[in-house]
Design a protein around this motif. Structure first.
Motif, PDB file in Angstrom:
ATOM      1  N   ALA A  14       1.714  -1.960  13.354  1.00 17.43           N
ATOM      2  CA  ALA A  14       1.021  -1.832  12.670  1.00 17.43           C
ATOM      3  C   ALA A  14       1.265  -3.502  12.227  1.00 17.43           C
ATOM      4  O   ALA A  14      -0.324  -4.337  11.554  1.00 17.43           O
ATOM      5  CB  ALA A  14       1.442  -1.071  12.063  1.00 17.43           C
ATOM      6  N   LEU A  15       2.139  -4.597  11.246  1.00 16.21           N
ATOM      7  CA  LEU A  15       2.137  -5.436  11.260  1.00 16.21           C
ATOM      8  C   LEU A  15       1.446  -6.922  11.770  1.00 16.21           C
ATOM      9  O   LEU A  15       0.879  -7.076  11.064  1.00 16.21           O
ATOM     10  CB  LEU A  15       3.328  -6.115  11.063  1.00 16.21           C
ATOM     11  N   HIS A  16       1.092  -6.502  13.280  1.00 21.49           N
ATOM     12  CA  HIS A  16       0.538  -7.543  14.283  1.00 21.49           C
ATOM     13  C   HIS A  16      -0.812  -7.312  14.002  1.00 21.49           C
ATOM     14  O   HIS A  16      -1.570  -8.471  13.693  1.00 21.49           O
ATOM     15  CB  HIS A  16       0.974  -7.894  15.230  1.00 21.49           C
ATOM     16  N   THR A  17      -1.221  -6.043  13.983  1.00 20.67           N
ATOM     17  CA  THR A  17      -2.404  -5.480  13.570  1.00 20.67           C
ATOM     18  C   THR A  17      -3.172  -6.104  12.370  1.00 20.67           C
ATOM     19  O   THR A  17      -3.949  -7.162  11.822  1.00 20.67           O
ATOM     20  CB  THR A  17      -2.534  -4.229  13.983  1.00 20.67           C
ATOM     21  N   PHE A  18      -2.187  -5.957  11.398  1.00 20.53           N
ATOM     22  CA  PHE A  18      -2.490  -6.690   9.911  1.00 20.53           C
ATOM     23  C   PHE A  18      -3.077  -7.798   9.459  1.00 20.53           C
ATOM     24  O   PHE A  18      -3.880  -8.589   9.590  1.00 20.53           O
ATOM     25  CB  PHE A  18      -1.157  -5.986   8.701  1.00 20.53           C
ATOM     26  N   VAL A  19      -2.044  -9.212  10.220  1.00 22.37           N
ATOM     27  CA  VAL A  19      -1.986 -10.108  10.977  1.00 22.37           C
ATOM     28  C   VAL A  19      -3.919 -10.943  11.800  1.00 22.37           C
ATOM     29  O   VAL A  19      -4.343 -11.456  10.998  1.00 22.37           O
ATOM     30  CB  VAL A  19      -1.292 -10.866  11.324  1.00 22.37           C
ATOM     31  N   LYS A  20      -3.788 -10.042  13.223  1.00 21.83           N
ATOM     32  CA  LYS A  20      -5.106  -9.883  13.347  1.00 21.83           C
ATOM     33  C   LYS A  20      -6.403  -9.580  12.437  1.00 21.83           C
ATOM     34  O   LYS A  20      -7.497 -10.153  12.485  1.00 21.83           O
ATOM     35  CB  LYS A  20      -4.963  -9.266  14.277  1.00 21.83           C
ATOM     36  N   LEU A  21      -5.972  -8.598  11.752  1.00 18.22           N
ATOM     37  CA  LEU A  21      -6.856  -8.544  10.614  1.00 18.22           C
ATOM     38  C   LEU A  21      -7.200  -9.640   9.634  1.00 18.22           C
ATOM     39  O   LEU A  21      -8.646  -9.600   8.993  1.00 18.22           O
ATOM     40  CB  LEU A  21      -7.328  -6.795  10.537  1.00 18.22           C
ATOM     41  N   LEU A  22      -6.275  -9.703   9.248  1.00 16.48           N
ATOM     42  CA  LEU A  22      -6.096 -10.511   8.119  1.00 16.48           C
ATOM     43  C   LEU A  22      -7.721 -12.345   8.629  1.00 16.48           C
ATOM     44  O   LEU A  22      -8.101 -13.107   7.807  1.00 16.48           O
ATOM     45  CB  LEU A  22      -5.248 -10.845   7.669  1.00 16.48           C
ATOM     46  N   LEU A  23      -6.628 -12.598  10.016  1.00 15.93           N
ATOM     47  CA  LEU A  23      -7.580 -14.283  10.738  1.00 15.93           C
ATOM     48  C   LEU A  23      -8.968 -13.667  10.506  1.00 15.93           C
ATOM     49  O   LEU A  23      -9.315 -14.766  10.910  1.00 15.93           O
ATOM     50  CB  LEU A  23      -6.616 -13.895  11.842  1.00 15.93           C
ATOM     51  N   SER A  24      -8.908 -12.267  10.643  1.00 15.70           N
ATOM     52  CA  SER A  24     -10.640 -11.953  11.567  1.00 15.70           C
ATOM     53  C   SER A  24     -11.501 -12.382  10.036  1.00 15.70           C
ATOM     54  O   SER A  24     -12.183 -12.603   9.845  1.00 15.70           O
ATOM     55  CB  SER A  24     -10.674 -11.284  12.123  1.00 15.70           C
ATOM     56  N   VAL A  79      10.731   5.132   5.035  1.00 15.71           N
ATOM     57  CA  VAL A  79      11.434   5.971   6.677  1.00 15.71           C
ATOM     58  C   VAL A  79      12.489   4.282   6.225  1.00 15.71           C
ATOM     59  O   VAL A  79      12.012   3.343   6.229  1.00 15.71           O
ATOM     60  CB  VAL A  79      10.846   5.517   7.511  1.00 15.71           C
ATOM     61  N   ASN A  80      13.252   4.496   7.006  1.00 17.53           N
ATOM     62  CA  ASN A  80      14.297   3.101   7.339  1.00 17.53           C
ATOM     63  C   ASN A  80      13.815   2.322   8.074  1.00 17.53           C
ATOM     64  O   ASN A  80      13.960   2.519   9.639  1.00 17.53           O
ATOM     65  CB  ASN A  80      15.833   3.852   7.431  1.00 17.53           C
ATOM     66  N   PHE A  81      13.153   1.408   7.897  1.00 18.13           N
ATOM     67  CA  PHE A  81      12.482   0.341   8.845  1.00 18.13           C
ATOM     68  C   PHE A  81      13.692  -0.112  10.191  1.00 18.13           C
ATOM     69  O   PHE A  81      13.358  -0.320  11.431  1.00 18.13           O
ATOM     70  CB  PHE A  81      12.238  -0.453   8.638  1.00 18.13           C
ATOM     71  N   GLY A  82      14.664  -0.133   9.741  1.00 19.48           N
ATOM     72  CA  GLY A  82      15.477  -0.911  11.370  1.00 19.48           C
ATOM     73  C   GLY A  82      15.848   0.132  12.193  1.00 19.48           C
ATOM     74  O   GLY A  82      16.020  -0.339  13.334  1.00 19.48           O
ATOM     75  N   VAL A  83      15.414   1.674  12.072  1.00 19.68           N
ATOM     76  CA  VAL A  83      15.747   2.636  13.219  1.00 19.68           C
ATOM     77  C   VAL A  83      13.805   1.998  14.309  1.00 19.68           C
ATOM     78  O   VAL A  83      14.775   2.822  15.047  1.00 19.68           O
ATOM     79  CB  VAL A  83      15.138   3.919  12.187  1.00 19.68           C
ATOM     80  N   LEU A 106       5.092  -7.261   1.838  1.00 15.85           N
ATOM     81  CA  LEU A 106       5.818  -7.535   3.183  1.00 15.85           C
ATOM     82  C   LEU A 106       6.995  -9.146   2.602  1.00 15.85           C
ATOM     83  O   LEU A 106       8.072  -9.576   3.087  1.00 15.85           O
ATOM     84  CB  LEU A 106       4.433  -8.501   4.010  1.00 15.85           C
ATOM     85  N   ALA A 107       6.530  -9.404   1.667  1.00 14.48           N
ATOM     86  CA  ALA A 107       7.023 -10.885   1.535  1.00 14.48           C
ATOM     87  C   ALA A 107       8.430 -10.516   0.201  1.00 14.48           C
ATOM     88  O   ALA A 107       9.567 -11.130   0.630  1.00 14.48           O
ATOM     89  CB  ALA A 107       6.699 -12.218  -0.238  1.00 14.48           C
ATOM     90  N   GLN A 108       8.102  -8.803  -0.328  1.00 18.13           N
ATOM     91  CA  GLN A 108       9.559  -8.474  -1.110  1.00 18.13           C
ATOM     92  C   GLN A 108      10.715  -7.824   0.639  1.00 18.13           C
ATOM     93  O   GLN A 108      11.528  -8.447   0.297  1.00 18.13           O
ATOM     94  CB  GLN A 108       9.053  -7.477  -1.778  1.00 18.13           C
ATOM     95  N   ASP A 109      10.269  -7.344   1.647  1.00 16.85           N
ATOM     96  CA  ASP A 109      10.709  -6.473   2.352  1.00 16.85           C
ATOM     97  C   ASP A 109      11.110  -6.801   4.030  1.00 16.85           C
ATOM     98  O   ASP A 109      11.194  -7.013   4.618  1.00 16.85           O
ATOM     99  CB  ASP A 109      10.699  -5.359   1.691  1.00 16.85           C
ATOM    100  N   HIS A 110       9.547  -7.646   4.197  1.00 17.25           N
ATOM    101  CA  HIS A 110       9.530  -8.158   5.701  1.00 17.25           C
ATOM    102  C   HIS A 110       8.927  -9.552   5.736  1.00 17.25           C
ATOM    103  O   HIS A 110       8.289  -9.661   6.956  1.00 17.25           O
ATOM    104  CB  HIS A 110       8.177  -7.764   6.021  1.00 17.25           C
TER     105      HIS A 110
END
Length: 246
Positions: A57-67, A41-45, A90-94
């Motif tokens: 989803a990305l913020h959930t990833f951060v919360k999981l990581l910090l746990s 999918v085109n994420f800009g959409v 994430l570093a490559q595309d986000h």
């Protein structure tokens, strides 16, 4: 799933931490990486239509990581592989998302990359090099853009704030990368070399100090040759990240 895992709190016995929490988180990381890198999918959409699924989803990833205690990231091989592969994606595309994170979150990520550079697992180490390259390249471009355009407010960028207030972490990574390339049995030298130029350009003064320190640690009869090698390394290098310069 992420919300339920986070709701468990810290009441899980240490010997049950992997099967009850970390294994599921690792699978989530793997799924998210597949979704982000699959060109589905085109994420800009998402932003165009006001859909917050991606941000959620990305913020959930951060919360999981910090746990996850940072020490556990490299203790469990499957977790470390899924985490570092996702982080590279994430570093490559986000990077626009990563650059909005709070400084303490970004410090956690940078610290995990620093640890991963010395990992025994070549896949983890290679992924860390690529991730670091994306991050420092982004940072260099931000700062270069600021210097070209004059007064550009970048204080909202977490990465720039981290660089300003805690430059030692990037300096430490420069020292780590240089040390691995020069003095260790480096199995992925090309990958290690990728972030080297932006790290040097971002820490030019520190690189000069590091250069002198390394030269002074050599035997007197080898110091001249070492100095010549450093001179050769930077010969013809311009302060940019163009492919030819790299």
């Amino acid at each position: 799933y992420g919300s339920r895992i986070l709701a468990q709190g810290d009441n899980i016995p240490k010997d049950q931490m992997y099967p009850m929490r970390l294994k599921g988180i690792s699978i989530c990381f793997s799924m998210l990486k597949a979704a982000l890198c699959g060109n589905y999918v085109n994420f800009g959409v998402f932003r165009l239509y006001g859909d917050d699924a991606l941000d959620s989803a990305l913020h959930t990833f951060v919360k999981l990581l910090l746990s996850i205690p940072q020490s556990d990231l490299l203790v469990y091989p499957k977790l470390s592989q899924t985490y570092y592969v996702l982080l590279e994606c994430l570093a490559q595309d986000h990077m626009n998302f990563l650059s909005t994170l709070e400084p303490n979150v970004f410090l956690y990520i940078l610290s995990s990359i620093s640890e991963g550079l010395s990992a025994i697992d070549t896949m983890v180490c290679t992924g860390c090099c690529a991730t670091l390259d994306h991050i420092v390249t982004y940072l260099f471009k931000c700062l270069h853009q600021k210097s070209k355009k004059g007064t550009v407010d970048l204080e909202s960028d977490a990465l720039v704030r981290v660089m300003k207030h805690q430059p030692s972490i990037l300096q430490q990574m420069l020292a780590t990368v240089l040390n691995i390339i020069m003095f260790e049995d480096c199995r992925n030298q090309w990958s290690m070399s990728r972030p080297l130029l932006p790290l040097i350009l971002l820490n030019n003064e520190y690189f000069g100090q590091l250069r002198q320190q390394i030269i002074s640690q050599q035997a007197p009869d080898k110091q001249g040759a070492m100095a010549q090698w450093f001179d050769s390394l930077m010969e013809g290098i311009e302060p940019n990240l163009l492919t030819k310069n790299r």
